[in-house]
Scaffold this motif. Sequence first.
Motif, short mmCIF file in Angstrom:
data_model
loop_
_atom_site.label_atom_id
_atom_site.label_comp_id
_atom_site.label_asym_id
_atom_site.label_seq_id
_atom_site.Cartn_x
_atom_site.Cartn_y
_atom_site.Cartn_z
N ARG A 84 0.49 -1.33 -0.72
CA ARG A 84 0.36 0.11 -0.37
C ARG A 84 0.62 0.92 0.27
O ARG A 84 0.28 2.18 -1.31
N LEU A 85 1.87 1.14 0.77
CA LEU A 85 2.68 2.24 1.01
C LEU A 85 3.45 2.50 -0.35
O LEU A 85 4.08 3.77 -0.63
N ARG A 86 3.91 2.11 -1.17
CA ARG A 86 4.74 1.21 -2.20
C ARG A 86 4.36 2.13 -3.36
O ARG A 86 4.64 2.89 -4.41
N ASP A 162 -6.43 11.03 6.40
CA ASP A 162 -7.64 11.02 6.03
C ASP A 162 -8.72 9.93 4.69
O ASP A 162 -9.07 9.07 4.99
N GLU A 163 -7.50 9.92 3.74
CA GLU A 163 -7.55 9.17 2.51
C GLU A 163 -7.43 7.85 2.05
O GLU A 163 -7.71 7.25 1.56
N GLY A 164 -6.00 7.75 3.81
CA GLY A 164 -5.61 6.55 3.54
C GLY A 164 -6.50 5.27 4.12
O GLY A 164 -6.50 4.52 4.10
N GLY A 165 -7.80 6.13 4.90
CA GLY A 165 -8.44 5.41 6.04
C GLY A 165 -9.00 3.04 5.45
O GLY A 165 -8.49 2.49 5.98
N ASP A 166 -9.76 3.30 4.24
CA ASP A 166 -9.81 2.07 4.14
C ASP A 166 -9.30 1.77 2.52
O ASP A 166 -10.68 1.08 1.55
N ASP A 167 -8.77 1.66 2.10
CA ASP A 167 -7.95 1.36 0.55
C ASP A 167 -8.29 -0.64 0.78
O ASP A 167 -7.68 -1.03 1.58
#
Length: 167
Positions: A84-86, A162-167
């Motif tokens: 996810r980070l990559r 906040d945008e990274g919440g539920d990927d």
Amino acid sequence: DVYKRQGRLDRENVVVARSLTKLFGLPGLRAGFAVASGDRRDALETARRSWSLGTPAARVGTHCLRQDGFVRDTRERVADERDRLREALGERFDVHPSEAPYLLCDVGDRDVATVIADARAAGVAVRDATTFRGLDSHVRVAVKDRAANDQLLSALGVRDADEGGDD
């Protein structure tokens, strides 16, 4: 034996080193191990000091090495979060492939010191990788839990947390 079953020692002269310090969050306790094959194993055995591990570290290490569920869950979480980070960091940086619990990012023409200072101002530690030969425009970031990783992404200006919440 576990490394042989996983196919990591099926070649000659392979060394796999592991530290318990980071995986189990044991600052100050120096405990780890190495397994090897072929000539490398013999060389390690010859170089190994007797009694190189103190009693407290040995006891804690023994306990930690029995925590199969924790290790499995942590590896799965780190793998998921690393992917996810990559992907997210790739929106802004050139991110090198990694199987480690960290990612190496080329910040391009941005000033590394500024990237690090901006992250620090947001409460996030980013490792200056320019101390390694050939990495004049690189930083290293640790893969942590989802909330900490979202804070990292926000600090690096990749996206709001906040945008990274539920990927």
